[in-house]
Design an enzyme around this catalytic site. Structure first.
Site, PDB file in Angstrom:
ATOM      1  CG  ASP A 137      -0.389   0.204   2.532  1.00 30.44           C
ATOM      2  OD1 ASP A 137       0.851   0.374   2.625  1.00 30.44           O
ATOM      3  OD2 ASP A 137      -1.145   0.225   3.521  1.00 30.44           O
TER       4      ASP A 137
ATOM      5  CB  CYS B 186       0.579  -2.606   4.660  1.00 32.37           C
ATOM      6  SG  CYS B 186       0.266  -3.635   6.105  1.00 32.37           S
TER       7      CYS B 186
ATOM      8  CB  THR C 224       1.705  -3.124  10.976  1.00 32.30           C
ATOM      9  OG1 THR C 224       0.504  -3.554  10.317  1.00 32.30           O
ATOM     10  CG2 THR C 224       1.454  -1.833  11.732  1.00 32.30           C
TER      11      THR C 224
ATOM     12  CG  HIS D 273       8.414 -25.691  11.366  1.00 30.16           C
ATOM     13  ND1 HIS D 273       8.571 -25.615  12.738  1.00 30.16           N
ATOM     14  CD2 HIS D 273       9.532 -26.327  10.904  1.00 30.16           C
ATOM     15  CE1 HIS D 273       9.720 -26.179  13.082  1.00 30.16           C
ATOM     16  NE2 HIS D 273      10.324 -26.610  11.989  1.00 30.16           N
TER      17      HIS D 273
ATOM     18  CG  HIS E 106       6.487 -29.287   9.935  1.00 30.81           C
ATOM     19  ND1 HIS E 106       6.257 -28.743  11.176  1.00 30.81           N
ATOM     20  CD2 HIS E 106       7.778 -29.695   9.923  1.00 30.81           C
ATOM     21  CE1 HIS E 106       7.372 -28.806  11.894  1.00 30.81           C
ATOM     22  NE2 HIS E 106       8.299 -29.385  11.150  1.00 30.81           N
TER      23      HIS E 106
HETATM   24  C1  RB5 Z   1      -2.032   2.665   6.520  1.00 24.96           C
HETATM   25  O1  RB5 Z   1      -1.960   3.867   7.214  1.00 24.96           O
HETATM   26  C2  RB5 Z   1      -1.845   1.501   7.489  1.00 24.96           C
HETATM   27  O2  RB5 Z   1      -2.960   1.356   8.278  1.00 24.96           O
HETATM   28  C3  RB5 Z   1      -1.531   0.236   6.739  1.00 24.96           C
HETATM   29  O3  RB5 Z   1      -0.383   0.417   5.956  1.00 24.96           O
HETATM   30  C4  RB5 Z   1      -1.228  -1.002   7.570  1.00 24.96           C
HETATM   31  O4  RB5 Z   1      -0.300  -0.724   8.566  1.00 24.96           O
HETATM   32  C5  RB5 Z   1      -2.370  -1.754   8.074  1.00 24.96           C
HETATM   33  O5  RB5 Z   1      -2.240  -2.813   8.681  1.00 24.96           O
END
Ligand code: RB5
Length: 148
Positions: free
Chosen positions: A8, A65, A67, A98, A133
């Site tokens: 993203d 993204c 996180t 695994h 596994h």
């Molecule tokens: C975008 O701001 C953020 O929410 C997205 O990149 C991600 O971290 C969502 O899990």
């Protein structure tokens, strides 16, 4: 290998670096992520990349993204996807060995570019160990196929 990459707006710069890195390692990279830093919705890109994997158009997938979590949640809703979020290389290796993960996700706001490269390389080069596994993977597939 054919590696699909999805991301993203939070991960455009890191994605570009990972694309170059994978190409330097000799992989074919299919970029289905956004190349714009304008706000967008990560499920769209998680799904796009996941479909490339389950349709056999890519061998493995990399998702980024902010996180790594949101885009992995979206990808894991596609039947046949096993995507793990990793912020270090031990998990990146073990999710192949695994869990036979076919996608990996990480956060551009969590890991720096050098660690991200190590994570991706470790994931791609590790091999599924099968055996006990596989039994567990079969159980996951069974859950996926059950009517809820
Ligand atoms: C975008 O701001 C953020 O929410 C997205 O990149 C991600 O971290 C969502 O899990």
């Amino acid at each position: 290998m054919r590696i699909v990459i999805g991301n993203d707006h939070a991960a455009v710069e890191l994605k570009k670096q990972i694309v170059v890195y994978l190409q330097e390692l000799g992989h074919e990279v299919i970029n289905v992520g956004t190349d714009s830093t304008e706000s967008c919705n990560y499920p769209e890109y998680g799904k796009k990349a996941a479909l490339m994997v389950v349709d056999g158009l890519a061998d493995l997938g990399v998702l980024i993204c902010g996180t790594g979590v949101g885009i992995s949640l979206a990808a894991n809703k596609v039947k046949g996807i096993r995507c793990g979020v990793c912020s270090e290389t031990t998990t990146a290796r073990l999710i192949r060995q695994h869990n036979n993960a076919n996608m990996i996700a990480f956060g551009a706001r969590i890991v720096g570019p050098e660690l991200a490269k190590d994570i991706v390389k470790t994931f791609i080069e590790a091999q599924f160990e099968g055996g006990r596994h596989q039994t567990r993977i079969d159980m996951i597939t069974q859950i996926e196929n059950e009517e809820q």
